[in-house]
Scaffold this motif. Structure first.
Motif, PDB file in Angstrom:
ATOM      1  N   GLU A 167      49.545  47.643  43.930  1.00 18.65           N
ATOM      2  CA  GLU A 167      50.600  48.126  42.920  1.00 18.65           C
ATOM      3  C   GLU A 167      51.714  47.502  43.055  1.00 18.65           C
ATOM      4  N   SER A 168      52.500  46.988  44.006  1.00 16.31           N
ATOM      5  CA  SER A 168      53.782  46.285  44.215  1.00 16.31           C
ATOM      6  C   SER A 168      53.357  44.748  43.540  1.00 16.31           C
ATOM      7  N   ARG A 169      52.342  44.048  43.430  1.00 14.81           N
ATOM      8  CA  ARG A 169      52.135  42.817  42.594  1.00 14.81           C
ATOM      9  C   ARG A 169      51.475  42.863  41.187  1.00 14.81           C
ATOM     10  N   LEU A 170      51.322  44.213  40.717  1.00 17.93           N
ATOM     11  CA  LEU A 170      50.908  44.212  39.336  1.00 17.93           C
ATOM     12  C   LEU A 170      51.796  43.806  38.493  1.00 17.93           C
ATOM     13  N   ALA A 171      53.029  43.758  38.763  1.00 18.76           N
ATOM     14  CA  ALA A 171      54.081  43.176  37.907  1.00 18.76           C
ATOM     15  C   ALA A 171      54.089  41.761  37.733  1.00 18.76           C
ATOM     16  N   GLU A 172      53.607  41.005  38.906  1.00 22.39           N
ATOM     17  CA  GLU A 172      53.324  39.641  38.855  1.00 22.39           C
ATOM     18  C   GLU A 172      52.769  38.991  37.818  1.00 22.39           C
ATOM     19  N   ARG A 173      53.005  37.749  37.601  1.00 22.70           N
ATOM     20  CA  ARG A 173      52.237  37.013  36.559  1.00 22.70           C
ATOM     21  C   ARG A 173      51.917  35.680  37.232  1.00 22.70           C
ATOM     22  N   PRO A 174      50.675  35.460  37.525  1.00 19.48           N
ATOM     23  CA  PRO A 174      49.490  36.255  36.958  1.00 19.48           C
ATOM     24  C   PRO A 174      49.423  37.381  37.878  1.00 19.48           C
ATOM     25  N   ARG A 175      48.623  38.545  37.378  1.00 19.31           N
ATOM     26  CA  ARG A 175      48.338  39.622  38.244  1.00 19.31           C
ATOM     27  C   ARG A 175      47.214  39.339  39.301  1.00 19.31           C
ATOM     28  N   PRO A 176      47.168  40.372  40.372  1.00 13.02           N
ATOM     29  CA  PRO A 176      46.071  40.338  41.091  1.00 13.02           C
ATOM     30  C   PRO A 176      44.811  40.323  40.169  1.00 13.02           C
ATOM     31  N   GLN A 177      43.830  39.648  40.837  1.00  9.42           N
ATOM     32  CA  GLN A 177      42.316  39.568  40.055  1.00  9.42           C
ATOM     33  C   GLN A 177      41.495  40.575  41.031  1.00  9.42           C
ATOM     34  N   CYS A 178      40.786  41.024  40.480  1.00  7.17           N
ATOM     35  CA  CYS A 178      39.098  41.644  40.917  1.00  7.17           C
ATOM     36  C   CYS A 178      38.632  40.715  41.770  1.00  7.17           C
ATOM     37  N   ALA A 179      38.319  40.666  43.087  1.00  7.52           N
ATOM     38  CA  ALA A 179      37.790  39.751  43.910  1.00  7.52           C
ATOM     39  C   ALA A 179      36.081  39.484  43.063  1.00  7.52           C
ATOM     40  N   TRP A 180      35.553  40.516  42.733  1.00  7.40           N
ATOM     41  CA  TRP A 180      34.195  40.321  42.096  1.00  7.40           C
ATOM     42  C   TRP A 180      33.951  39.749  40.634  1.00  7.40           C
ATOM     43  N   THR A 181      35.226  40.023  40.124  1.00  3.59           N
ATOM     44  CA  THR A 181      34.858  39.684  38.302  1.00  3.59           C
ATOM     45  C   THR A 181      35.807  38.976  38.011  1.00  3.59           C
ATOM     46  N   ALA A 182      37.001  38.516  38.669  1.00  8.13           N
ATOM     47  CA  ALA A 182      38.111  37.864  38.508  1.00  8.13           C
ATOM     48  C   ALA A 182      38.810  38.285  36.895  1.00  8.13           C
ATOM     49  N   THR A 183      38.746  39.801  36.843  1.00  7.18           N
ATOM     50  CA  THR A 183      39.455  40.396  35.892  1.00  7.18           C
ATOM     51  C   THR A 183      40.653  40.621  36.361  1.00  7.18           C
ATOM     52  N   PRO A 184      41.858  40.314  35.583  1.00 10.20           N
ATOM     53  CA  PRO A 184      43.140  40.883  36.089  1.00 10.20           C
ATOM     54  C   PRO A 184      43.379  42.289  36.232  1.00 10.20           C
ATOM     55  N   LEU A 185      43.710  42.737  37.143  1.00 17.88           N
ATOM     56  CA  LEU A 185      43.945  44.432  37.571  1.00 17.88           C
ATOM     57  C   LEU A 185      44.946  45.058  36.631  1.00 17.88           C
ATOM     58  N   GLN A 186      44.653  46.301  36.231  1.00 15.29           N
ATOM     59  CA  GLN A 186      45.557  47.117  35.589  1.00 15.29           C
ATOM     60  C   GLN A 186      45.895  48.234  36.330  1.00 15.29           C
ATOM     61  N   SER A 187      47.057  48.801  36.317  1.00 14.82           N
ATOM     62  CA  SER A 187      47.763  50.029  37.162  1.00 14.82           C
ATOM     63  C   SER A 187      46.613  51.020  37.162  1.00 14.82           C
ATOM     64  N   ASP A 188      45.944  51.578  36.314  1.00 20.16           N
ATOM     65  CA  ASP A 188      45.208  52.690  36.190  1.00 20.16           C
ATOM     66  C   ASP A 188      43.814  52.369  36.388  1.00 20.16           C
ATOM     67  N   ARG A 189      43.348  51.273  36.397  1.00 17.36           N
ATOM     68  CA  ARG A 189      42.067  50.678  36.654  1.00 17.36           C
ATOM     69  C   ARG A 189      41.541  49.685  37.832  1.00 17.36           C
ATOM     70  N   TYR A 190      42.170  50.231  38.895  1.00 15.02           N
ATOM     71  CA  TYR A 190      41.787  49.282  39.983  1.00 15.02           C
ATOM     72  C   TYR A 190      41.635  50.312  41.177  1.00 15.02           C
ATOM     73  N   GLU A 191      40.772  49.624  42.234  1.00 13.59           N
ATOM     74  CA  GLU A 191      40.631  50.201  43.492  1.00 13.59           C
ATOM     75  C   GLU A 191      40.481  49.268  44.541  1.00 13.59           C
ATOM     76  N   VAL A 192      40.390  49.712  45.786  1.00 13.10           N
ATOM     77  CA  VAL A 192      40.337  49.076  46.977  1.00 13.10           C
ATOM     78  C   VAL A 192      38.823  48.956  47.406  1.00 13.10           C
ATOM     79  N   ASP A 193      38.203  47.715  47.482  1.00 12.76           N
ATOM     80  CA  ASP A 193      36.835  47.808  47.927  1.00 12.76           C
ATOM     81  C   ASP A 193      36.769  47.539  49.563  1.00 12.76           C
ATOM     82  N   HIS A 194      35.937  47.847  50.241  1.00 12.18           N
ATOM     83  CA  HIS A 194      35.407  47.710  51.566  1.00 12.18           C
ATOM     84  C   HIS A 194      34.400  46.401  51.183  1.00 12.18           C
ATOM     85  N   CYS A 195      34.743  45.073  51.351  1.00 11.81           N
ATOM     86  CA  CYS A 195      33.817  44.135  51.064  1.00 11.81           C
ATOM     87  C   CYS A 195      32.598  44.357  51.907  1.00 11.81           C
TER      88      CYS A 195
END
Length: 563
Positions: free
Chosen positions: A432-460
């Protein structure tokens, strides 16, 4: 020998990759298991065979000691389920440290380089690495040397003799026996393939463990307690191994003492359940043990830090536990039909000081070392999910023989291993603290930039199968990816595709922040073969090994990515 292959790597790479896998191994193909699994390619060279196996659905560990050739092979197999390692026969120390077993072991164009005096050991190592029902396929080179490399005479008869010593069965088809022409057109060189199969476990470790659990005489639960502590360590903390030899795996004695306390604390402090026959006390339950009443079993975990007073109490309790383990279960748990102890404890004198303490590898090693026979370690690691319930059930029944007045449910609750609570809040706040960064953090599995209301933490490595909240195991993911992945393992190729994103996340979120020490301690303890946890590449290799171990040991379903 490796120098020759590195010095001539470019020429050898072209020569090896020009040959067709099916043409080279025409006699091997009928011997291969029907279903792809885990394969070990020893002397993998340019990666031709590893690539062919991976394309057939195998997950391959490719072993090659020549650095330059290994680098070319890694590039050649990039994007496939092939993991490269620097190792060699006869010891294969790094491969054996993984505590894995393989359904197929390929020793192609290697055996003639192994001196005759080392071949018995080499065959023993290969047999130990083989899964029940698995195959070892060895190609034998007949003909003169080239003056640049060491070649030693080979024969089918020698292989068959060594195989019989290891209870391996020769399954080479009759029509595939005998020498065949060299694929490179050398008239004075010929090749023969020998295929061996392991019909059962082969080590004898499972019967020994069953004997300890079920048949061994017990005047207390201590033998079960020691075996359960060892099983828990092999399953969850392979990175805590100090040394591995032909005969033993060595861990910090303090780690055994720590897990002993974790097991007995809920039984004695919480329920006052009898653990020994007769109305007697417990040698390890001294003042320090009772002084831990305010700590939960989860507080007593590797990596936990304590202030001065509490730290001294914890260390004193571990010291008392180690003393009891050495005097009692380690001393009286013997090989069937023998008085020789299975486990060897070597304590060290320890001066206790009132100062802050962290339960890391260095601290736990101050109590001495504990030696576990290598077959027992490997067996406990591979079959932990089956051994644990057997130990717990026998422990429950044994307590019933000592005291019949307790109720079933509270007792089983006290015997339950205290797993950590599934916890992702800290990493979620970090994302959450890094969502304001550019570029935003990416989904580890899809490379999709994360959005504040559409991300989760995955146990690899999924929580359902391996309860691990370590930082390295918590990855940012889109809600869709996380929910589709569920409790499945990432497939080998998917994990490899995500490598750069995972490394970047670890580097920027942990290794370059105040969480660096926590990340390194957790990775060192939980992942096998992590020699330097400050290098994210080393941690990633450990993650790959652990993923494969879980797949083999628990037969967990894989996730191939978003459908």
């Amino acid at each position: 020998m490796a120098d020759y292959y590195s010095d001539n790597a470019n020429a050898l790479f072209k020569r090896y990759t020009a040959l067709d896998f099916e043409a080279v191994h025409a006699n091997l193909l009928p011997c291969m298991p029907d279903t792809p699994g885990a394969a070990l390619d020893i002397g993998a060279g340019a990666g031709r065979d590893a690539l062919a196996l991976a394309k057939r659905g195998w997950e391959v560990v490719a072993v090659e000691p020549a650095q330059r050739l290994r680098q070319l092979g890694a590039s050649y197999t990039e994007g496939q389920a092939v993991q490269w390692m620097d190792d060699r026969l006869p010891a294969l120390e790094k491969v054996r440290a993984l505590s894995e077993r393989f359904d197929l072991i390929l020793v192609s164009a290697v055996w003639m380089h192994v001196p005759g005096t080392q071949r018995e050991r080499a065959m023993r190592v290969l047999g130990d690495l083989l899964a029940p029902g698995g195959r070892i396929c060895i190609t034998l080179r007949y003909g003169p040397g080239d003056g640049e490399r060491d070649f030693h005479p080979v024969s089918r008869g020698e292989i068959e003799h060594l195989a019989r010593q290891r209870a391996l069965v020769d399954i080479t088809p009759t029509k595939a026996r005998g020498a065949r022409a060299d694929c490179q057109g050398r008239s004075d060189v010929a090749w023969e393939t020998v295929c061996l199969r392991l019909p059962d476990d082969g080590t004898g470790a499972l019967p020994v463990l069953r004997h300890i659990i079920v048949n061994d005489q017990k005047s207390s639960t201590y033998k079960l307690g020691l075996l359960r502590a060892i099983t828990r360590i092999t399953d969850g903390l392979p990175g805590m191994v100090l040394k591995r030899t032909e005969d033993y795996v060595t861990v910090p004695f303090g780690l055994v003492g720590l897990y002993w306390i974790r097991l007995y604390k809920p039984l004695i402090q919480g329920k006052k359940l009898p653990q020994i026959q007769g109305n007697v006390g417990y040698g390890f339950a001294k003042a320090a043990f009772w002084g831990l009443h305010s700590l939960s079993a989860l507080d007593l975990r590797v990596g936990q830090a304590f202030d001065g007073a509490t730290g001294r109490t914890v260390l004193e309790a571990i010291r008392d536990a180690c003393h009891t383990v050495r005097k009692m279960p380690a001393n009286y748990t013997t090989w069937p039909g023998s008085i020789e102890p299975i486990f060897i404890a070597e304590p060290s004198s320890l001066r206790l000081r009132q100062q802050p303490v962290r339960l890391d590898l260095e601290t736990l090693s101050r109590f001495g070392v504990f030696h576990i026979p290598r077959p027992i370690w490997d067996c406990a690691s591979r079959y932990a999910c089956w051994l644990e319930p057997a130990i717990v059930n026998e422990w429950f029944d044994l307590m019933g023989r000592y005291e019949m007045r307790y109720r079933s449910e509270p007792t089983r609750e006290a015997l339950r291993w205290r797993e950590p609570i599934r916890q992702t809040d800290a990493v979620r706040a970090l994302i959450e603290s890094r969502l304001a960064e550019r570029p935003r953090p990416q989904c580890a599995w899809t490379a999709t930039p994360l959005q504040s209301d559409r991300y989760e933490v995955d146990h690899c490595l999924p929580w359902t199968h391996w309860s691990n909240n370590d930082l390295w195991n918590l990855l940012p993911a889109t809600r869709r990816a996380n929910r589709e992945k569920r409790d499945r393992l990432p497939a080998a190729r998917l994990l490899d595709d995500a490598r750069d994103r995972i490394l970047e996340w670890w580097e920027t979120s942990y290794l370059q922040t105040g969480r660096r020490a926590q990340f390194m301690i957790e990775a060192d303890a939980a992942l096998p073969m992590v020699e330097d946890a400050s290098r994210p590449e080393a941690v990633f290799e450990g993650l790959q090994h652990q993923r494969r171990r879980l797949k083999q040991n628990q037969q967990i379903a894989e996730w191939m990515g978003l459908s």
